[in-house]
Motif scaffolding. Structure first.
Motif, PDB file in Angstrom:
ATOM      1  N   PRO A  58     -44.722 -34.084 -34.712  1.00  0.00           N
ATOM      2  CA  PRO A  58     -46.045 -34.630 -34.984  1.00  0.00           C
ATOM      3  C   PRO A  58     -46.484 -35.623 -33.912  1.00  0.00           C
ATOM      4  O   PRO A  58     -45.645 -36.254 -33.269  1.00  0.00           O
ATOM      5  CB  PRO A  58     -45.834 -35.351 -36.326  1.00  0.00           C
ATOM      6  CG  PRO A  58     -44.413 -35.818 -36.273  1.00  0.00           C
ATOM      7  CD  PRO A  58     -43.674 -34.711 -35.555  1.00  0.00           C
ATOM      8  N   ARG A 223     -49.166 -33.307 -39.632  1.00  0.00           N
ATOM      9  CA  ARG A 223     -48.799 -34.615 -40.169  1.00  0.00           C
ATOM     10  C   ARG A 223     -48.757 -35.674 -39.064  1.00  0.00           C
ATOM     11  O   ARG A 223     -48.675 -35.356 -37.874  1.00  0.00           O
ATOM     12  CB  ARG A 223     -47.440 -34.536 -40.870  1.00  0.00           C
ATOM     13  CG  ARG A 223     -47.451 -33.573 -42.057  1.00  0.00           C
ATOM     14  CD  ARG A 223     -46.220 -33.684 -42.930  1.00  0.00           C
ATOM     15  NE  ARG A 223     -46.298 -32.747 -44.047  1.00  0.00           N
ATOM     16  CZ  ARG A 223     -46.941 -32.987 -45.182  1.00  0.00           C
ATOM     17  NH1 ARG A 223     -47.558 -34.148 -45.353  1.00  0.00           N
ATOM     18  NH2 ARG A 223     -46.962 -32.081 -46.152  1.00  0.00           N
ATOM     19  N   THR A 224     -48.825 -36.911 -39.500  1.00  0.00           N
ATOM     20  CA  THR A 224     -48.670 -38.032 -38.589  1.00  0.00           C
ATOM     21  C   THR A 224     -47.181 -38.277 -38.366  1.00  0.00           C
ATOM     22  O   THR A 224     -46.321 -37.669 -39.008  1.00  0.00           O
ATOM     23  CB  THR A 224     -49.304 -39.296 -39.182  1.00  0.00           C
ATOM     24  OG1 THR A 224     -48.543 -39.693 -40.345  1.00  0.00           O
ATOM     25  CG2 THR A 224     -50.744 -39.045 -39.596  1.00  0.00           C
ATOM     26  N   SER A 226     -45.569 -40.744 -39.347  1.00  0.00           N
ATOM     27  CA  SER A 226     -45.003 -41.322 -40.575  1.00  0.00           C
ATOM     28  C   SER A 226     -44.935 -40.322 -41.716  1.00  0.00           C
ATOM     29  O   SER A 226     -44.472 -40.656 -42.806  1.00  0.00           O
ATOM     30  CB  SER A 226     -45.822 -42.543 -40.998  1.00  0.00           C
ATOM     31  OG  SER A 226     -47.168 -42.175 -41.272  1.00  0.00           O
ATOM     32  N   GLY A 227     -45.414 -39.091 -41.497  1.00  0.00           N
ATOM     33  CA  GLY A 227     -45.294 -38.048 -42.508  1.00  0.00           C
ATOM     34  C   GLY A 227     -46.528 -37.798 -43.338  1.00  0.00           C
ATOM     35  O   GLY A 227     -46.537 -36.885 -44.172  1.00  0.00           O
ATOM     36  N   ASP A 228     -47.596 -38.581 -43.136  1.00  0.00           N
ATOM     37  CA  ASP A 228     -48.832 -38.368 -43.888  1.00  0.00           C
ATOM     38  C   ASP A 228     -49.600 -37.171 -43.317  1.00  0.00           C
ATOM     39  O   ASP A 228     -49.464 -36.823 -42.147  1.00  0.00           O
ATOM     40  CB  ASP A 228     -49.718 -39.623 -43.821  1.00  0.00           C
ATOM     41  CG  ASP A 228     -49.076 -40.821 -44.494  1.00  0.00           C
ATOM     42  OD1 ASP A 228     -48.333 -40.617 -45.468  1.00  0.00           O
ATOM     43  OD2 ASP A 228     -49.311 -41.952 -44.020  1.00  0.00           O
ATOM     44  N   ARG A 229     -50.444 -36.561 -44.158  1.00  0.00           N
ATOM     45  CA  ARG A 229     -51.273 -35.463 -43.680  1.00  0.00           C
ATOM     46  C   ARG A 229     -52.366 -35.976 -42.747  1.00  0.00           C
ATOM     47  O   ARG A 229     -52.984 -37.006 -42.992  1.00  0.00           O
ATOM     48  CB  ARG A 229     -51.938 -34.734 -44.859  1.00  0.00           C
ATOM     49  CG  ARG A 229     -51.024 -33.821 -45.647  1.00  0.00           C
ATOM     50  CD  ARG A 229     -50.538 -32.629 -44.844  1.00  0.00           C
ATOM     51  NE  ARG A 229     -51.602 -31.790 -44.315  1.00  0.00           N
ATOM     52  CZ  ARG A 229     -52.137 -30.754 -44.963  1.00  0.00           C
ATOM     53  NH1 ARG A 229     -51.713 -30.445 -46.189  1.00  0.00           N
ATOM     54  NH2 ARG A 229     -53.080 -30.008 -44.406  1.00  0.00           N
TER      55      ARG A 229
END
Length: 312
Positions: A58, A223-224, A226-229
């Motif tokens: 990402p 995703r970013t 940090s794992g966010d969409r």
């Protein structure tokens, strides 16, 4: 490396002068004092060329960009040009090489900084002649670093504070005339749209829970770090002429050039609705105008804008 900070210093001096004049004048104009009009703040744009193949994902810091441009590059792949002004993250990347399309896109902004990993020798004179602050690692070695969590060339990152480049609070989109406001009338409700290049695919799916278009790349949710969409408030699918440039990559693949000066059609996705609009940019020095079918300026939802350059 950029050291003088001329543009920021001039802007800061103007802002300070404005505050002094305003403090010395009564806003009502009474007592013989002349009211002073404050000057509008301007964006100071940092554009970063970001890698977008699977090995580069990402991305880091992409979610903080005001505008995310998506363009086709060699072998039908995609690459991203992210424009920052209102907010600038501490780390951005992975950073990759510049293309001719970037130079035309960036003419819309006032002398932006372009952070990129390098460029082929034939393109370098065009970069140096462009009205921007070119900032490859050779000019700002302390601002870049290699990460150990992935293989080169997908591991080069930028620390904007080392340039230095700070956030202005002014959105780069508004600085080129894009207006955040309520939805225009009309439009067609849609759940999502997909754009395909020969070797890349983007899908934007409306999420009522997040009031965003969730991004997928090559069939996988994006995703970013940090794992966010990854999600966009507005997505512009801008139909452009894509033609071969005179440049080639090391593998002999011709670099495509996406023409963003001219006119054409586009679809603007916002609030779960698609609007058919026209776009026009008369000269390289002018910004792009998007207008609805009844001739009104198109408005955009507050938040990040993705502009995908779609081959006609």
């Amino acid at each position: 490396m950029r050291t003088s900070g001329t543009k920021r210093s001039a802007a800061a001096a103007l802002a300070a002068l404005t505050l002094v004049l305003t403090a010395g004048c009564d806003s009502s104009g009474e007592g013989g004092k002349v009211p002073t009009t404050t000057s509008a703040a301007r964006a100071d744009v940092l554009a970063v060329k970001i890698d977008n193949v699977a090995a580069a994902r990402p991305p880091t810091g992409l979610e903080k960009a005001d505008i995310v441009y998506v363009e086709q590059v060699e072998a039908g792949l995609s690459r991203i040009l992210a424009a920052y002004s209102s907010d600038v993250p501490s780390v951005i990347g992975p950073v990759r090489s510049a293309r001719e399309t970037d130079l035309e896109l960036l003419r819309q902004f006032d002398e932006p900084t372009l952070a990129y990993s390098g460029a082929q020798s034939a393109l370098r004179p065009s970069i140096e002649a462009a009205p921007l602050d070119a900032l490859p690692p050779s000019k700002a070695p302390n601002a870049y670093f290699r990460s150990g969590d992935r293989a080169a060339p997908h591991n080069l990152y930028l620390r904007p504070a080392k340039i230095p480049h700070a956030p202005t609070g002014v959105n780069a989109a508004e600085d080129i005339g894009l207006r955040f406001a309520a939805s225009p009338p009309g439009g067609t409700p849609v759940n999502g749209r997909t754009v395909s290049y020969p070797s890349a695919r983007f899908t934007f799916t409306w999420s009522t829970d997040r009031d965003q278009w969730l991004v997928s790349m090559d069939g996988t949710p994006a995703r970013t770090a940090s794992g966010d969409r990854l999600g966009a408030a507005t997505v512009v699918l801008q139909n452009v002429d894509v033609r071969d440039s005179r440049f080639r990559d090391r593998g002999g693949n011709t670099s495509p050039f996406s023409a963003t000066v001219g006119s054409g059609s586009a679809a603007v996705l916002r609030d779960g609705t698609s609007y058919d609009v026209a776009w026009e940019r008369n000269t390289a020095e002018s910004a792009t105008d998007f207008t609805t079918q009844d001739g009104r300026p198109m408005t955009f939802a507050t938040g990040q804008i993705w502009i995908v350059l779609v081959p006609k």
